[in-house]
Design a protein around this motif. Structure first.
Motif, PDB file in Angstrom:
ATOM      1  N   GLU A  42       0.821  -1.207   0.000  1.00 36.41           N
ATOM      2  CA  GLU A  42       0.000   0.000   0.000  1.00 36.41           C
ATOM      3  C   GLU A  42       0.853   1.255   0.000  1.00 36.41           C
ATOM      4  OE1 GLU A  42      -2.491  -3.319   1.304  1.00 36.41           O
ATOM      5  OE2 GLU A  42      -0.505  -2.660   1.857  1.00 36.41           O
ATOM      6  N   GLU A  43       1.917   1.263   0.790  1.00 40.77           N
ATOM      7  CA  GLU A  43       2.801   2.438   0.815  1.00 40.77           C
ATOM      8  C   GLU A  43       3.401   2.680  -0.567  1.00 40.77           C
ATOM      9  OE1 GLU A  43       5.470   1.210   3.885  1.00 40.77           O
ATOM     10  OE2 GLU A  43       4.250   2.088   5.473  1.00 40.77           O
ATOM     11  N   MET A  44       3.821   1.620  -1.216  1.00 39.58           N
ATOM     12  CA  MET A  44       4.439   1.753  -2.532  1.00 39.58           C
ATOM     13  C   MET A  44       3.429   2.212  -3.577  1.00 39.58           C
ATOM     14  SD  MET A  44       6.469  -1.090  -4.796  1.00 39.58           S
ATOM     15  CE  MET A  44       4.996  -2.047  -5.097  1.00 39.58           C
ATOM     16  N   ILE A  45       2.240   1.660  -3.565  1.00 38.40           N
ATOM     17  CA  ILE A  45       1.237   1.966  -4.577  1.00 38.40           C
ATOM     18  C   ILE A  45       0.596   3.332  -4.364  1.00 38.40           C
ATOM     19  CG2 ILE A  45      -1.039   1.264  -5.465  1.00 38.40           C
ATOM     20  CD1 ILE A  45       1.320  -0.431  -6.466  1.00 38.40           C
ATOM     21  N   LEU A  46       0.257   3.661  -3.128  1.00 40.74           N
ATOM     22  CA  LEU A  46      -0.486   4.894  -2.870  1.00 40.74           C
ATOM     23  C   LEU A  46       0.371   6.154  -2.895  1.00 40.74           C
ATOM     24  CD1 LEU A  46      -2.895   3.652  -0.083  1.00 40.74           C
ATOM     25  CD2 LEU A  46      -3.394   4.028  -2.513  1.00 40.74           C
ATOM     26  N   ASP A  47       1.629   6.038  -2.531  1.00 35.30           N
ATOM     27  CA  ASP A  47       2.506   7.215  -2.505  1.00 35.30           C
ATOM     28  C   ASP A  47       3.919   6.771  -2.853  1.00 35.30           C
ATOM     29  OD1 ASP A  47       3.831   9.587  -2.079  1.00 35.30           O
ATOM     30  OD2 ASP A  47       3.120   9.853  -0.025  1.00 35.30           O
ATOM     31  N   PHE A  48       4.128   6.506  -4.130  1.00 35.24           N
ATOM     32  CA  PHE A  48       5.399   5.955  -4.577  1.00 35.24           C
ATOM     33  C   PHE A  48       6.569   6.859  -4.218  1.00 35.24           C
ATOM     34  CE2 PHE A  48       8.820   5.090  -7.566  1.00 35.24           C
ATOM     35  CZ  PHE A  48       8.941   3.713  -7.453  1.00 35.24           C
ATOM     36  N   GLN A  49       6.401   8.157  -4.337  1.00 33.39           N
ATOM     37  CA  GLN A  49       7.520   9.060  -4.055  1.00 33.39           C
ATOM     38  C   GLN A  49       7.959   8.977  -2.598  1.00 33.39           C
ATOM     39  OE1 GLN A  49       7.261  13.032  -5.564  1.00 33.39           O
ATOM     40  NE2 GLN A  49       9.123  13.665  -4.543  1.00 33.39           N
ATOM     41  N   THR A  50       7.028   8.985  -1.675  1.00 31.88           N
ATOM     42  CA  THR A  50       7.376   8.862  -0.255  1.00 31.88           C
ATOM     43  C   THR A  50       7.996   7.498   0.023  1.00 31.88           C
ATOM     44  OG1 THR A  50       5.632  10.397   0.367  1.00 31.88           O
ATOM     45  CG2 THR A  50       6.458   8.934   2.105  1.00 31.88           C
ATOM     46  N   TRP A  51       7.421   6.451  -0.595  1.00 25.93           N
ATOM     47  CA  TRP A  51       7.964   5.109  -0.439  1.00 25.93           C
ATOM     48  C   TRP A  51       9.400   5.050  -0.946  1.00 25.93           C
ATOM     49  CZ3 TRP A  51       9.730   1.773  -4.221  1.00 25.93           C
ATOM     50  CH2 TRP A  51      10.022   0.469  -3.797  1.00 25.93           C
ATOM     51  N   LEU A  52       9.647   5.603  -2.120  1.00 30.05           N
ATOM     52  CA  LEU A  52      10.991   5.589  -2.699  1.00 30.05           C
ATOM     53  C   LEU A  52      11.960   6.381  -1.824  1.00 30.05           C
ATOM     54  CD1 LEU A  52      12.886   4.764  -4.999  1.00 30.05           C
ATOM     55  CD2 LEU A  52      12.167   6.862  -6.208  1.00 30.05           C
ATOM     56  N   ASP A  53      11.527   7.553  -1.359  1.00 29.95           N
ATOM     57  CA  ASP A  53      12.388   8.352  -0.475  1.00 29.95           C
ATOM     58  C   ASP A  53      12.761   7.574   0.780  1.00 29.95           C
ATOM     59  OD1 ASP A  53      12.382  10.533  -2.188  1.00 29.95           O
ATOM     60  OD2 ASP A  53      10.767  11.574  -1.118  1.00 29.95           O
ATOM     61  N   SER A  54      11.800   6.893   1.363  1.00 25.98           N
ATOM     62  CA  SER A  54      12.047   6.109   2.566  1.00 25.98           C
ATOM     63  C   SER A  54      13.017   4.956   2.297  1.00 25.98           C
ATOM     64  CB  SER A  54      10.717   5.584   3.103  1.00 25.98           C
ATOM     65  OG  SER A  54      10.917   4.792   4.239  1.00 25.98           O
ATOM     66  N   GLN A  70      13.776   9.708 -12.964  1.00 25.65           N
ATOM     67  CA  GLN A  70      13.433   8.680 -13.950  1.00 25.65           C
ATOM     68  C   GLN A  70      12.628   7.553 -13.300  1.00 25.65           C
ATOM     69  OE1 GLN A  70      16.809   6.993 -16.004  1.00 25.65           O
ATOM     70  NE2 GLN A  70      15.567   5.449 -17.014  1.00 25.65           N
ATOM     71  N   LEU A  71      13.033   7.135 -12.108  1.00 24.90           N
ATOM     72  CA  LEU A  71      12.294   6.098 -11.388  1.00 24.90           C
ATOM     73  C   LEU A  71      10.866   6.551 -11.081  1.00 24.90           C
ATOM     74  CD1 LEU A  71      15.069   4.928  -8.914  1.00 24.90           C
ATOM     75  CD2 LEU A  71      14.175   3.643 -10.876  1.00 24.90           C
ATOM     76  N   LEU A  72      10.722   7.791 -10.664  1.00 30.89           N
ATOM     77  CA  LEU A  72       9.397   8.323 -10.358  1.00 30.89           C
ATOM     78  C   LEU A  72       8.523   8.383 -11.612  1.00 30.89           C
ATOM     79  CD1 LEU A  72      10.426  11.186  -7.912  1.00 30.89           C
ATOM     80  CD2 LEU A  72       9.266   9.040  -7.326  1.00 30.89           C
ATOM     81  N   GLU A  73       9.095   8.827 -12.710  1.00 29.41           N
ATOM     82  CA  GLU A  73       8.341   8.917 -13.961  1.00 29.41           C
ATOM     83  C   GLU A  73       7.944   7.540 -14.476  1.00 29.41           C
ATOM     84  OE1 GLU A  73      10.738  11.293 -16.609  1.00 29.41           O
ATOM     85  OE2 GLU A  73      10.518  13.066 -15.338  1.00 29.41           O
ATOM     86  N   GLU A  74       8.857   6.585 -14.399  1.00 29.01           N
ATOM     87  CA  GLU A  74       8.543   5.230 -14.857  1.00 29.01           C
ATOM     88  C   GLU A  74       7.455   4.588 -14.007  1.00 29.01           C
ATOM     89  OE1 GLU A  74      12.108   2.903 -15.209  1.00 29.01           O
ATOM     90  OE2 GLU A  74      12.928   4.214 -16.760  1.00 29.01           O
ATOM     91  N   ALA A  75       7.488   4.846 -12.713  1.00 30.29           N
ATOM     92  CA  ALA A  75       6.450   4.301 -11.831  1.00 30.29           C
ATOM     93  C   ALA A  75       5.092   4.890 -12.192  1.00 30.29           C
ATOM     94  CB  ALA A  75       6.790   4.592 -10.376  1.00 30.29           C
ATOM     95  N   LEU A  76       5.061   6.156 -12.468  1.00 32.45           N
ATOM     96  CA  LEU A  76       3.808   6.810 -12.835  1.00 32.45           C
ATOM     97  C   LEU A  76       3.283   6.290 -14.172  1.00 32.45           C
ATOM     98  CD1 LEU A  76       1.741   8.983 -12.111  1.00 32.45           C
ATOM     99  CD2 LEU A  76       3.171  10.630 -13.326  1.00 32.45           C
ATOM    100  N   GLN A  77       4.157   6.119 -15.125  1.00 33.32           N
ATOM    101  CA  GLN A  77       3.757   5.645 -16.454  1.00 33.32           C
ATOM    102  C   GLN A  77       3.337   4.180 -16.448  1.00 33.32           C
ATOM    103  OE1 GLN A  77       7.039   6.513 -19.032  1.00 33.32           O
ATOM    104  NE2 GLN A  77       6.717   8.729 -18.947  1.00 33.32           N
ATOM    105  N   SER A  78       3.905   3.386 -15.584  1.00 34.52           N
ATOM    106  CA  SER A  78       3.607   1.948 -15.584  1.00 34.52           C
ATOM    107  C   SER A  78       2.311   1.618 -14.871  1.00 34.52           C
ATOM    108  CB  SER A  78       4.758   1.175 -14.943  1.00 34.52           C
ATOM    109  OG  SER A  78       4.820   1.450 -13.566  1.00 34.52           O
ATOM    110  N   ARG A  79       1.736   2.569 -14.175  1.00 30.21           N
ATOM    111  CA  ARG A  79       0.500   2.309 -13.436  1.00 30.21           C
ATOM    112  C   ARG A  79      -0.685   2.242 -14.400  1.00 30.21           C
ATOM    113  NH1 ARG A  79      -0.863   5.049  -7.777  1.00 30.21           N
ATOM    114  NH2 ARG A  79      -2.275   3.415  -7.123  1.00 30.21           N
ATOM    115  N   GLN A  91      -5.154  -3.339 -11.690  1.00 29.27           N
ATOM    116  CA  GLN A  91      -5.235  -1.950 -11.275  1.00 29.27           C
ATOM    117  C   GLN A  91      -4.299  -1.659 -10.113  1.00 29.27           C
ATOM    118  OE1 GLN A  91      -9.580  -1.816 -10.838  1.00 29.27           O
ATOM    119  NE2 GLN A  91      -9.461   0.095 -11.980  1.00 29.27           N
ATOM    120  N   ALA A  92      -4.012  -2.640  -9.329  1.00 32.51           N
ATOM    121  CA  ALA A  92      -3.105  -2.499  -8.194  1.00 32.51           C
ATOM    122  C   ALA A  92      -3.612  -1.478  -7.188  1.00 32.51           C
ATOM    123  CB  ALA A  92      -1.702  -2.139  -8.675  1.00 32.51           C
TER     124      ALA A  92
END
Length: 133
Positions: A42-54, A70-79, A91-92
């Motif tokens: 849930e942390e990864m899916i709902l707020d990827f940026q905070t999850w990645l920062d952590s 690039q990681l943030l953009e790819e995560a957004l595009q792959s959803r 849908q994840a």
């Protein structure tokens, strides 16, 4: 293929003991170790940026701001915007199980995974819907 021949509720019930043993093993062998990072789907899916920062704060890798972006953009595009089961695209969305599984199935899963759910603070799993008989 067994998964394609039975309803989703039957499949998850049949697989629950095996999956429960695997997750219990993770809990027994990894969670108490000092160098293991524990996070949730849930942390990864709902707020990827905070999850990645952590995750990056914990692991302390040396990455460039460009790579992080690039990681943030790819995560957004792959959803995916919608599900396509024929292409195994989901849908994840956390809690999606409540729409797809019967209340009795959820109650069964809550029972099988009760220790694991408690240890990982998944209190939402004990929803009223899942505790109905």
């Amino acid at each position: 293929d067994f998964a394609r021949t039975v309803a989703i509720d039957q499949y998850v019930i049949d697989e629950s003991d095996r999956v429960g043993r695997v997750h219990q093993r993770y809990l027994d062998l990894l969670v108490t170790r000092p160098n293991v990072y524990i996070t949730t789907y849930e942390e990864m899916i709902l707020d990827f940026q905070t999850w990645l920062d952590s995750l990056l704060d914990y692991c302390e890798p040396k990455i460039s701001p460009q790579l992080k972006q690039q990681l943030l953009e790819e995560a957004l595009q792959s959803r995916p915007r919608k599900e396509n089961i024929s292409q195994h695209i989901r849908q994840a969305l956390p809690g999606d199980y409540e729409r797809k599984l019967h209340a009795k199935t959820i109650a069964h899963l809550n029972s099988v995974f009760s220790n694991i759910l408690r240890e990982f603070n998944y209190t939402k799993a004990y929803s009223e819907r899942g505790n109905q008989t």
